[in-house]
Design a protein around this motif. Structure first.
Motif, short mmCIF file in Angstrom:
data_model
loop_
_atom_site.label_atom_id
_atom_site.label_comp_id
_atom_site.label_asym_id
_atom_site.label_seq_id
_atom_site.Cartn_x
_atom_site.Cartn_y
_atom_site.Cartn_z
N ALA A 81 0.82 -1.23 0.00
CA ALA A 81 0.00 0.00 0.00
C ALA A 81 0.84 1.27 0.00
CB ALA A 81 -0.92 0.00 1.22
N LEU A 82 2.18 1.14 -0.09
CA LEU A 82 3.01 2.34 0.06
C LEU A 82 2.70 3.41 -0.99
CD1 LEU A 82 6.43 0.84 1.18
CD2 LEU A 82 4.78 2.16 2.53
N GLY A 83 2.23 2.96 -2.16
CA GLY A 83 1.90 3.91 -3.23
C GLY A 83 0.72 4.81 -2.90
N SER A 84 -0.04 4.47 -1.85
CA SER A 84 -1.26 5.25 -1.54
C SER A 84 -0.97 6.46 -0.65
CB SER A 84 -2.28 4.35 -0.84
OG SER A 84 -1.76 3.88 0.39
N LEU A 85 0.31 6.69 -0.36
CA LEU A 85 0.63 7.78 0.57
C LEU A 85 0.44 9.17 -0.03
CD1 LEU A 85 3.74 6.33 2.42
CD2 LEU A 85 1.55 6.95 3.44
N ALA A 86 0.29 9.25 -1.32
CA ALA A 86 0.21 10.56 -1.98
C ALA A 86 -1.19 11.18 -1.92
CB ALA A 86 0.68 10.45 -3.43
N VAL A 87 -2.10 10.59 -1.13
CA VAL A 87 -3.43 11.20 -1.00
C VAL A 87 -3.76 11.43 0.48
CG1 VAL A 87 -4.52 10.23 -3.07
CG2 VAL A 87 -4.53 8.91 -0.95
N TYR A 88 -4.62 12.47 0.70
CA TYR A 88 -5.15 12.66 2.05
C TYR A 88 -6.28 11.66 2.26
CZ TYR A 88 -2.96 17.09 3.43
OH TYR A 88 -2.08 18.05 3.83
N PRO A 89 -6.26 10.92 3.35
CA PRO A 89 -7.37 9.98 3.61
C PRO A 89 -8.59 10.73 4.15
CG PRO A 89 -5.77 9.88 5.39
CD PRO A 89 -5.23 10.87 4.40
N SER A 90 -9.77 10.19 3.93
CA SER A 90 -10.95 10.82 4.54
C SER A 90 -11.11 10.30 5.96
CB SER A 90 -12.20 10.49 3.72
OG SER A 90 -12.56 9.15 3.94
N THR A 91 -11.71 11.13 6.81
CA THR A 91 -11.80 10.77 8.24
C THR A 91 -12.70 9.55 8.45
OG1 THR A 91 -11.54 13.11 8.68
CG2 THR A 91 -12.21 11.76 10.53
N GLY A 92 -13.68 9.40 7.59
CA GLY A 92 -14.58 8.25 7.72
C GLY A 92 -13.95 6.95 7.26
N GLY A 93 -12.83 7.00 6.59
CA GLY A 93 -12.16 5.79 6.11
C GLY A 93 -12.76 5.29 4.81
N GLU A 94 -12.01 4.42 4.14
CA GLU A 94 -12.48 3.82 2.88
C GLU A 94 -13.70 2.94 3.16
OE1 GLU A 94 -10.81 3.83 -0.12
OE2 GLU A 94 -9.19 5.12 0.60
N PRO A 95 -14.70 2.97 2.26
CA PRO A 95 -15.84 2.06 2.45
C PRO A 95 -15.41 0.60 2.61
CG PRO A 95 -16.29 3.63 0.70
CD PRO A 95 -14.86 3.85 1.11
N ALA A 96 -14.38 0.20 1.87
CA ALA A 96 -13.96 -1.21 1.96
C ALA A 96 -13.43 -1.56 3.36
CB ALA A 96 -12.88 -1.48 0.92
N LEU A 97 -12.80 -0.59 4.00
CA LEU A 97 -12.31 -0.85 5.36
C LEU A 97 -13.48 -1.01 6.33
CD1 LEU A 97 -10.12 -1.02 7.56
CD2 LEU A 97 -10.20 1.48 7.70
N ARG A 98 -14.42 -0.08 6.24
CA ARG A 98 -15.59 -0.18 7.12
C ARG A 98 -16.33 -1.51 6.88
NH1 ARG A 98 -18.99 5.22 8.13
NH2 ARG A 98 -17.49 6.80 7.53
N GLN A 99 -16.35 -1.92 5.62
CA GLN A 99 -17.01 -3.18 5.27
C GLN A 99 -16.29 -4.36 5.94
OE1 GLN A 99 -19.93 -3.66 3.63
NE2 GLN A 99 -19.53 -5.76 4.32
N SER A 100 -14.97 -4.35 5.91
CA SER A 100 -14.19 -5.42 6.56
C SER A 100 -14.47 -5.45 8.06
CB SER A 100 -12.69 -5.16 6.41
OG SER A 100 -12.24 -5.61 5.19
N MET A 101 -14.54 -4.27 8.65
CA MET A 101 -14.78 -4.19 10.10
C MET A 101 -16.19 -4.72 10.43
SD MET A 101 -13.18 -0.41 10.61
CE MET A 101 -11.43 -0.14 10.92
#
Ligand SMILES: Cc1ncc(COP(=O)(O)O)c(C=O)c1O
Length: 404
Positions: free
Chosen positions: A54-74
């Motif tokens: 995932a190191l390539g993803s550092l060039a963006v600001y993340p949203s505070t709510g998180g990626e939908p896929a992460l919330r889905q995993s949780m």
């Protein structure tokens, strides 16, 4: 400066450092620390690999709510673990470890324009207190009772206290004693919350390290089983730190009442609580996999099965329901002094244990009971490998026997 900062207590490890400052650890023994509850089992490869990928993803600001896929995993994990169906958009928020979330949640829910009390178990994880104080609230320390497996008798908290309570912290499985709250206890707390309107923050970061066949009941699960499918006034905090041996990743989630989480998201947006995209990717990999968790739990089970009986020969201590601590009574030879026990053990055997009194409070303003319920006990974190923990236990046995 914020005057409330002056109300913060020194952290237990700082007090331990001061206690040990004048002590020369035994030079005849290698140092072993059971003092700090920091997971030390290896971080699973799949998490390290997910970070690298995932190191390539550092060039963006993340949203505070998180990626939908992460919330889905949780949410999928919550469903597998607790048989509770959550809406990932409404009922879950990623957090940077449960510590910051416990703190930030208090700042979000407490209205200090009116009298605010925060109820905490005693002894307790110290962040609850600092969070309450910095939110401008007063504390009520509800003693855990040895006769209740170190649970709290909530019925003994006076109604006058509940009437001012805005937030209740519970810790299940508990730190330090490892007690798990049952459905009956949850029912009572939900009734009290309905009557008095306070929010329950349930700290469940030890939920995956347990010693009984049955996995610990979670707050969401208790609410669900009692028909509270809106999770009203309940927020649970769950963490990867202990479950997946990644305390350095800083990853967990808050779940529960959608209205509170909406406000929590607002607070976090301003506070800057977004999770790094790299951490999000690693967290997804961790929540999606259960094999490493089972393996980790087995390591703790084997360790506790060997160490607990050794110590039981010389101390009043038992296998906890869950968690990675032994919460042992200091033998009579030390006249109940947990600090003296800790000092002498370091001096004579180079083993560090945490005095229980550092995790509790005595003489709180509102409380009827004045003694510190952590006194006379020590907390031993069995986080090192089994050989080191066994060696520590052998030294503790020798130490205590030398005093008899
Ligand atoms: C009871 C309890 N809650 C929360 C935490 C914080 O865990 P983390 O912020 O790593 O999720 C700890 C850490 O030791 C703890 O003992």
């Amino acid at each position: 400066m914020n005057p409330l900062l002056g109300r913060l207590q020194p952290y237990p490890f700082e007090r331990l450092r001061q206690l040990h400052a004048g002590v020369t650890p035994s030079p005849d023994h290698s140092p072993i620390s059971l003092g700090i509850g920091e997971p030390r089992h290896a971080t699973p490869e799949l998490i390290k690999q997910a970070i690298i990928s995932a190191l390539g993803s550092l060039a963006v600001y993340p949203s505070t709510g998180g990626e939908p896929a992460l919330r889905q995993s949780m949410a999928a994990w919550v469903e597998r673990r607790y048989q509770v169906a959550l809406d990932p958009q409404q009922h879950i928020l990623p957090v940077n470890g449960s510590r910051e979330a416990l703190f930030a949640l208090a700042q979000t829910v407490i209205d200090n324009s009116r009298p605010a009390t925060v109820v905490v178990p005693n002894p307790f994880y110290q962040i609850y207190e600092g969070a309450a104080l910095l939110a401008g609230a007063e504390l009520y320390y509800a003693p855990s009772e040895p006769a209740l497996n170190f649970g709290v008798d909530w019925a003994r908290v006076p109604e006058s206290v509940w009437a001012k309570t805005q937030l209740l912290f519970v810790c299940t499985p508990g730190n330090p004693a490892g007690a798990v709250m049952g459905l009956k206890e949850w029912r009572l707390l939900f009734e009290l919350s309905d009557r008095f309107g306070f929010v329950i923050a349930s700290d469940e970061c030890y939920s995956e390290i347990y010693f009984r066949d049955e996995a610990p009941l979670g707050g969401l699960q208790a609410a669900w089983q009692l028909g509270r499918t809106d999770f009203r006034r309940l927020v649970t905090l769950t963490s990867l730190s202990k479950r997946s041996n990644v305390p350095g990743l800083r990853s967990g989630f808050a779940a529960g009442d959608a209205d509170i989480l909406k406000k929590f998201l607002l607070y976090r947006t301003y506070h800057g609580g977004a999770m790094s995209p790299v951490v999000q990717a690693a967290s997804r990999a961790a929540w999606d996999d259960e094999a490493h968790v089972q393996l980790n739990r087995q390591l703790y089970r084997d360790k506790f099965a060997q160490v607990t009986p050794m110590l039981q020969g010389v101390m009043d201590v038992k296998l906890p329901d869950a968690g990675f601590y032994l919460w042992a009574a200091v033998p009579a030879a030390f006249e109940g002094s947990d600090t003296e026990f800790s000092r002498q053990l370091l001096a004579q055997y180079n083993v560090v244990v945490l005095p229980g009194c550092y995790l509790g409070r005595s003489a709180p303003a509102l409380n009827v009971r004045l003694c510190n319920p952590g006194s006379g006990r020590v907390r031993m974190a069995l986080v090192a490998d089994v050989e080191e923990c066994m060696q520590a236990a052998q030294r503790i046995v020798q130490f205590i026997q030398s005093k008899l």
